[in-house]
Design a protein around this motif. Structure first.
Motif, PDB file in Angstrom:
ATOM      1  N   PRO A   1      29.512  30.036  35.577  1.00  0.00           N
ATOM      2  CA  PRO A   1      29.622  30.871  34.209  1.00  0.00           C
ATOM      3  C   PRO A   1      30.972  31.709  34.588  1.00  0.00           C
ATOM      4  O   PRO A   1      31.457  32.112  35.566  1.00  0.00           O
ATOM      5  CB  PRO A   1      28.464  32.001  34.724  1.00  0.00           C
ATOM      6  N   VAL A   2      31.509  32.152  33.260  1.00  0.00           N
ATOM      7  CA  VAL A   2      32.729  32.806  33.034  1.00  0.00           C
ATOM      8  C   VAL A   2      32.421  33.934  32.285  1.00  0.00           C
ATOM      9  O   VAL A   2      31.872  34.038  31.077  1.00  0.00           O
ATOM     10  CB  VAL A   2      33.940  32.021  32.474  1.00  0.00           C
ATOM     11  N   TYR A   3      33.187  35.130  32.549  1.00  0.00           N
ATOM     12  CA  TYR A   3      33.106  36.426  31.888  1.00  0.00           C
ATOM     13  C   TYR A   3      34.372  36.198  30.616  1.00  0.00           C
ATOM     14  O   TYR A   3      35.467  35.704  31.195  1.00  0.00           O
ATOM     15  CB  TYR A   3      33.414  37.580  32.272  1.00  0.00           C
TER      16      TYR A   3
ATOM     17  N   LEU B   1      29.287  36.973  28.856  1.00  0.00           N
ATOM     18  CA  LEU B   1      29.060  35.893  30.179  1.00  0.00           C
ATOM     19  C   LEU B   1      28.549  34.766  29.379  1.00  0.00           C
ATOM     20  O   LEU B   1      27.508  34.893  28.805  1.00  0.00           O
ATOM     21  CB  LEU B   1      28.373  36.631  31.068  1.00  0.00           C
ATOM     22  N   GLU B   2      29.318  33.702  29.575  1.00  0.00           N
ATOM     23  CA  GLU B   2      28.790  32.470  29.184  1.00  0.00           C
ATOM     24  C   GLU B   2      28.532  31.656  30.239  1.00  0.00           C
ATOM     25  O   GLU B   2      29.392  31.378  31.193  1.00  0.00           O
ATOM     26  CB  GLU B   2      29.951  31.863  28.423  1.00  0.00           C
ATOM     27  N   LEU B   3      27.074  31.053  30.589  1.00  0.00           N
ATOM     28  CA  LEU B   3      26.632  30.456  31.488  1.00  0.00           C
ATOM     29  C   LEU B   3      27.307  29.122  31.507  1.00  0.00           C
ATOM     30  O   LEU B   3      27.208  28.458  32.597  1.00  0.00           O
ATOM     31  CB  LEU B   3      25.279  30.566  31.617  1.00  0.00           C
ATOM     32  N   GLU B   4      27.300  28.520  30.526  1.00  0.00           N
ATOM     33  CA  GLU B   4      28.005  27.112  30.313  1.00  0.00           C
ATOM     34  C   GLU B   4      29.243  26.879  29.565  1.00  0.00           C
ATOM     35  O   GLU B   4      29.139  26.543  28.393  1.00  0.00           O
ATOM     36  CB  GLU B   4      26.832  26.228  29.628  1.00  0.00           C
ATOM     37  N   PRO B   5      30.246  27.481  30.179  1.00  0.00           N
ATOM     38  CA  PRO B   5      31.687  27.326  29.499  1.00  0.00           C
ATOM     39  C   PRO B   5      31.991  26.113  28.933  1.00  0.00           C
ATOM     40  O   PRO B   5      32.257  25.144  29.798  1.00  0.00           O
ATOM     41  CB  PRO B   5      32.754  28.071  30.322  1.00  0.00           C
TER      42      PRO B   5
ATOM     43  N   VAL C   1      26.737  28.447  24.404  1.00  0.00           N
ATOM     44  CA  VAL C   1      25.475  28.053  24.986  1.00  0.00           C
ATOM     45  C   VAL C   1      24.485  28.757  25.166  1.00  0.00           C
ATOM     46  O   VAL C   1      23.356  28.997  24.493  1.00  0.00           O
ATOM     47  CB  VAL C   1      25.779  26.686  25.748  1.00  0.00           C
ATOM     48  N   LYS C   2      24.714  29.395  25.989  1.00  0.00           N
ATOM     49  CA  LYS C   2      23.672  30.728  26.694  1.00  0.00           C
ATOM     50  C   LYS C   2      24.497  31.661  27.541  1.00  0.00           C
ATOM     51  O   LYS C   2      25.519  31.534  28.062  1.00  0.00           O
ATOM     52  CB  LYS C   2      22.590  30.056  27.623  1.00  0.00           C
ATOM     53  N   GLY C   3      24.285  32.966  27.131  1.00  0.00           N
ATOM     54  CA  GLY C   3      24.932  34.132  27.816  1.00  0.00           C
ATOM     55  C   GLY C   3      24.471  35.488  27.320  1.00  0.00           C
ATOM     56  O   GLY C   3      23.333  35.521  26.930  1.00  0.00           O
ATOM     57  N   ILE C   4      25.281  36.444  27.596  1.00  0.00           N
ATOM     58  CA  ILE C   4      24.855  37.660  27.430  1.00  0.00           C
ATOM     59  C   ILE C   4      26.193  38.327  26.946  1.00  0.00           C
ATOM     60  O   ILE C   4      27.373  38.146  27.202  1.00  0.00           O
ATOM     61  CB  ILE C   4      24.613  38.314  28.743  1.00  0.00           C
ATOM     62  N   VAL C   5      26.000  39.536  25.991  1.00  0.00           N
ATOM     63  CA  VAL C   5      27.013  40.194  25.468  1.00  0.00           C
ATOM     64  C   VAL C   5      27.032  41.618  25.484  1.00  0.00           C
ATOM     65  O   VAL C   5      25.829  42.219  25.692  1.00  0.00           O
ATOM     66  CB  VAL C   5      26.842  39.895  23.861  1.00  0.00           C
ATOM     67  N   TRP C   6      27.966  42.108  25.805  1.00  0.00           N
ATOM     68  CA  TRP C   6      28.118  43.669  26.022  1.00  0.00           C
ATOM     69  C   TRP C   6      29.415  43.934  24.782  1.00  0.00           C
ATOM     70  O   TRP C   6      30.334  43.439  24.681  1.00  0.00           O
ATOM     71  CB  TRP C   6      28.790  44.028  27.249  1.00  0.00           C
ATOM     72  N   VAL C   7      28.778  45.155  24.171  1.00  0.00           N
ATOM     73  CA  VAL C   7      29.917  45.986  23.343  1.00  0.00           C
ATOM     74  C   VAL C   7      29.982  47.399  23.793  1.00  0.00           C
ATOM     75  O   VAL C   7      29.184  47.845  23.953  1.00  0.00           O
ATOM     76  CB  VAL C   7      29.442  45.920  22.001  1.00  0.00           C
TER      77      VAL C   7
ATOM     78  N   ALA D   1      36.904  36.788  34.207  1.00  0.00           N
ATOM     79  CA  ALA D   1      36.558  36.486  35.494  1.00  0.00           C
ATOM     80  C   ALA D   1      35.220  35.681  35.881  1.00  0.00           C
ATOM     81  O   ALA D   1      34.738  35.208  34.604  1.00  0.00           O
ATOM     82  CB  ALA D   1      35.859  37.897  36.200  1.00  0.00           C
ATOM     83  N   SER D   2      35.162  35.111  36.922  1.00  0.00           N
ATOM     84  CA  SER D   2      34.107  34.070  37.146  1.00  0.00           C
ATOM     85  C   SER D   2      32.711  34.700  37.805  1.00  0.00           C
ATOM     86  O   SER D   2      32.980  35.609  38.712  1.00  0.00           O
ATOM     87  CB  SER D   2      34.716  33.017  38.172  1.00  0.00           C
ATOM     88  N   LEU D   3      31.666  34.362  37.318  1.00  0.00           N
ATOM     89  CA  LEU D   3      30.519  34.938  37.795  1.00  0.00           C
ATOM     90  C   LEU D   3      30.570  34.690  39.448  1.00  0.00           C
ATOM     91  O   LEU D   3      29.579  35.557  40.111  1.00  0.00           O
ATOM     92  CB  LEU D   3      29.183  34.501  37.344  1.00  0.00           C
TER      93      LEU D   3
END
Ligand SMILES: *[C@@H]1O[C@H](CO)[C@@H](O)[C@H](O)[C@H]1NC(C)=O
Ligand SMILES: *[C@@H]1O[C@H](CO)[C@@H](O)[C@H](O)[C@H]1NC(C)=O
Ligand SMILES: *[C@@H]1O[C@H](CO)[C@@H](O)[C@H](O)[C@H]1NC(C)=O
Ligand SMILES: *[C@@H]1O[C@H](CO)[C@@H](O)[C@H](O)[C@H]1NC(C)=O
Ligand SMILES: *[C@@H]1O[C@H](CO)[C@@H](O)[C@H](O)[C@H]1NC(C)=O
Ligand SMILES: *[C@@H]1O[C@H](CO)[C@@H](O)[C@H](O)[C@H]1NC(C)=O
Ligand SMILES: *[C@@H]1O[C@H](CO)[C@@H](O)[C@H](O)[C@H]1NC(C)=O
Length: 647
Positions: free
Chosen positions: A547-549, A618-622, A577-583, A393-395
């Motif tokens: 950003p893209v999930y 979530l990658e802020l800079e895909p 590059v920069k982002g957030i990770v969920w597991v 998905a897209s942010l």
């Protein structure tokens, strides 16, 4: 009323004295000493001298399933006392809420386990705790209460902190040493003397604590004359932090009221330091720096030889899971990493290190032979081969704005705690010039024109990027602003009280291009409190896109002989590059190519052996093409890389 009370007290103390001195008192009468107290030089536990060999470890930064393991390892390094901060913002995420459904918040349980493992505890309830945590442990919503000013004598603030301290005390009071529990002392505020000197405030705090606890109170401050003056509280034991060789003499030089004096405790002896993001900032470690370790040995020896007390900050740091890290404000944001490894004796994943055994050998010299248990062995870590992730998905796939206004508003005005805000503006005339997102947007801005990234402006730098843009009437300008963690400490240019703890995030003043003010903004809250549903049409990755999930899944084995447990690992996103990770819906935290953190601690407690485990990024800079990968690394690698957004 006041005079009456004084007279009654005087009468009581006279009669007490006369009873105590009566020669007819039976010599077989058993006098029970106070459970924990102190005289001018010595802490006394049940009447016997007690040297605090302590270490700091905060339950809310450690997976609760691992509390016992970490506490057993603390005892096995020779510690006899654990110091713990409590994070108000996790306990009361909304006013009036008390988040005990989250087992991470069960401080009483943690203290109970500490006692079972042979440890005492010292409670550090704040309400401000600094700790490199989001806003020093304050819930963000305090900043939305009209007229409320933190860390001072302020009715609104005192109202809320009293509710918090009383609720906490309801749970922890039974764990005092006077009740047979492990709790020896309670700290009043935290390093308040670096911030201010309003003794009305700290005396009020003292009185609230006195109404709720029976064990002694203490303060803990830096070792300047002005910090000790500001932070010490009438009738409360004054202690210090930092280096003991200068700190102990400073305490005894600047504190002269006997009611504030007592045994010496270095309440925070720094076993190293937290990591902050930055391409030139190396990971804090003693590995390869023997002189640092020699300094620790020398200082600890200085404390323990004359039977003074100490607490190692940190014994075990743990993790700023999610978006819970803080930052230092120095007119730019020095932002702490998700990892709170701290270079501590027990590393972020709870493993014993060389430093652990060095300190264990040192402590052994001060305690009876055979009294320190053996530490449990470090268990192996999991290695997870490349997990393929695909766009999900897209942010920026957003519904309607949270608020629309002529001028942009900060995050708190949107009643938003964490995450991002997307500020959107329709350009009304052709403009070219430097894009300035107000006076130091907090903290990191990625700018897009018609959905294409044109650059970043980043308040983690002393000199943020000067981003020149050229836009035409009808263009869509989007500014994605990331809250990198609320300030827990303001570092002033000079040696003075730093009474500033600005909680605001987002855009704080008008956005300009050249000399033109841009008016008319749609603002979208992106608090990151839930994951998006997979988009019907998955985004196609294009250059400079928003950003893209990404989504992936993987299987892991259970630990041999157990049904439900999995090993720990470190998650890396090698092309990120920069982002957030969920597991499995648990937000681990942030990654950022600049480092020094290059992988994220994933406790096995989050994993499901034998079932499908889900990972979302979530990658802020895909910059990846259609897919990317994540890995579980069994050995941690630290490192720094250039920031692609700072030329
Ligand atoms: C404090 O208590 C210790 C242990 O009982 C004792 O050795 C010491 O003399 C006492 N110090 C003072 C100043 O009373
Ligand atoms: C402290 O309280 C006293 C008495 O209420 C008041 O006169 C004084 O101004 C207060 N000082 C500060 C710094 O708030
Ligand atoms: C403790 O053990 C060490 C090494 O085994 C020994 O050298 C030392 O004398 C012992 N100390 C005491 C007080 O028994
Ligand atoms: C941006 O411009 C200002 C003023 O000319 C300058 O001081 C600053 O160094 C520039 N920043 C960068 C990152 O080049
Ligand atoms: C930060 O900004 C304030 C206000 O503009 C200024 O007074 C102060 O000197 C600055 N501090 C540093 C470290 O640059
Ligand atoms: C933003 O610009 C508007 C319009 O010029 C002005 O009324 C307002 O005061 C400005 N706000 C700030 C914080 O400068
Ligand atoms: C994917 O990206 C990598 C590096 O970003 C590049 O080397 C590779 O050729 C790309 N693959 C495709 C199929 O575009």
């Amino acid at each position: 009323m006041y005079i009456c009370l004084v007279l009654i007290l005087a009468a009581l103390s006279t009669s007490e004295k006369s009873v105590a001195s009566t020669p007819t008192r039976s010599s077989t009468e058993i006098v029970t000493p106070p459970a924990f107290t102190y005289n001018a030089t010595t802490f006394l536990l049940h009447g016997e001298p007690y040297i605090i060999i302590g270490g700091q470890m905060d339950p809310q930064r450690i997976p609760y399933q691992y509390w016992r393991d970490r506490l057993a390892k603390a005892r096995a390094m020779g510690l006899n006392t654990i110091f713990s901060y409590v994070y108000w913002n996790l306990l009361e995420p909304d006013p009036g809420m008390w988040a005990m459904d989250n087992p991470q918040n069960d401080i009483a349980k943690y203290f109970t386990i500490a006692q079972e493992e042979g440890l005492h505890v010292v409670l550090r309830p704040g309400p401000y705790i600094c700790g490199e945590r989001e806003w020093g442990g304050f819930p963000y919503w305090l900043s939305t209460v009209p007229g409320l000013i933190v860390r001072t004598y302020n009715d609104a603030y005192l109202h809320y902190l009293k509710i918090y301290l009383e609720k906490l005390a309801t749970e922890l009071r039974p764990l005092q040493v006077t009740e047979g529990g492990p709790m020896l002392m309670v700290q009043v505020e935290n390093e308040y003397g670096s911030y201010g000197s309003n003794h009305n405030y700290t005396s009020t705090l003292r009185d609230i604590l006195l109404q709720n606890y029976d064990v002694p109170l203490y303060t803990n401050d830096g070792t300047n004359d002005w910090t000790l003056y500001g932070g010490s509280v009438p009738d409360v034991l004054t202690e210090i932090d930092g280096g003991p060789t200068y700190g102990f003499p400073a305490r005894d030089k600047y504190i002269t009221d006997p009611a504030q004096l007592g045994p010496l405790l270095d309440g925070e002896y720094y076993t190293l330091a937290p990591d902050n993001w930055g391409e030139n900032v190396a990971h804090q470690t003693t590995d390869g720096y023997p002189s640092l370790v020699e300094g620790f040995i020398s200082d600890i020896t200085f404390v323990l030889n004359p039977s003074n007390s100490i607490s190692l900050y940190m014994f075990h740091g743990g993790t700023n899971f999610g978006l819970s890290n803080g930052a230092i404000w120095q007119n730019y944001s020095k932002v702490f990493t998700t990892s709170y490894d701290y270079g501590a004796p027990l590393d972020e994943s709870g493993r014993t290190t060389d430093l652990y055994f060095t300190l264990r050998n040192l402590i052994q010299k001060y305690v009876p032979n055979g009294s320190i248990p053996e530490p449990p062995a470090n268990i192996p870590r999991l290695s997870i081969p490349d997990i393929e992730l695909t766009p999900m998905a897209s942010l920026f796939d957003l519904d309607k704005p949270t608020m629309s206004k002529a001028t942009p508003v900060p995050m708190e005005d949107l009643d938003q705690a964490y995450g991002f805000i997307l500020y959107e503006h329709k350009i009304t005339k052709d403009l070219e010039g430097i894009l300035l997102p107000g006076d130091r947007a907090r903290d990191r801005v990625i700018a897009y024109v018609n959905g294409k990234k044109v650059g970043a402006i980043d308040s983690t730098y002393i000199y943020p990027q000067n981003l020149t843009v050229s836009v035409k009437s009808g263009d869509k300008l989007q500014l994605l602003v990331e809250n990198l963690g609320r300030v827990d400490y303001y570092s002033p240019p000079s040696n003075t009280y730093n009474a500033l703890l600005d909680p605001h995030k987002g855009i704080l003043s008008n956005v300009t291009i050249g000399q033109s003010i841009l008016l008319g903004w749609d603002m979208y809250s992106l608090p990151m409190d839930e994951l998006p549903a997979p988009a019907r049409v998955v985004p196609t990755i294009t250059d400079l896109m928003p950003p893209v999930y990404y989504y992936g899944d993987f299987l892991i084995d259970q630990i041999a002989g157990t049904d439900t447990r999995a090993l720990d690992t470190f998650i890396a996103v090698p092309n990120g590059v920069k982002g957030i990770v969920w597991v499995n819906d648990f937000m681990l935290g942030r990654y950022w190519i600049v480092g020094p953190q290059q992988s994220m601690y994933l406790p096995g407690t989050v994993l499901k052996p034998g079932a499908v485990n889900k990972i979302v990024i979530l990658e802020l800079e895909p910059t990846f093409n259609s897919t990317t990968i994540a890995q579980g690394q069994s050995e941690r690698v630290w490192g720094n890389f250039p920031d692609p957004d700072y030329p």
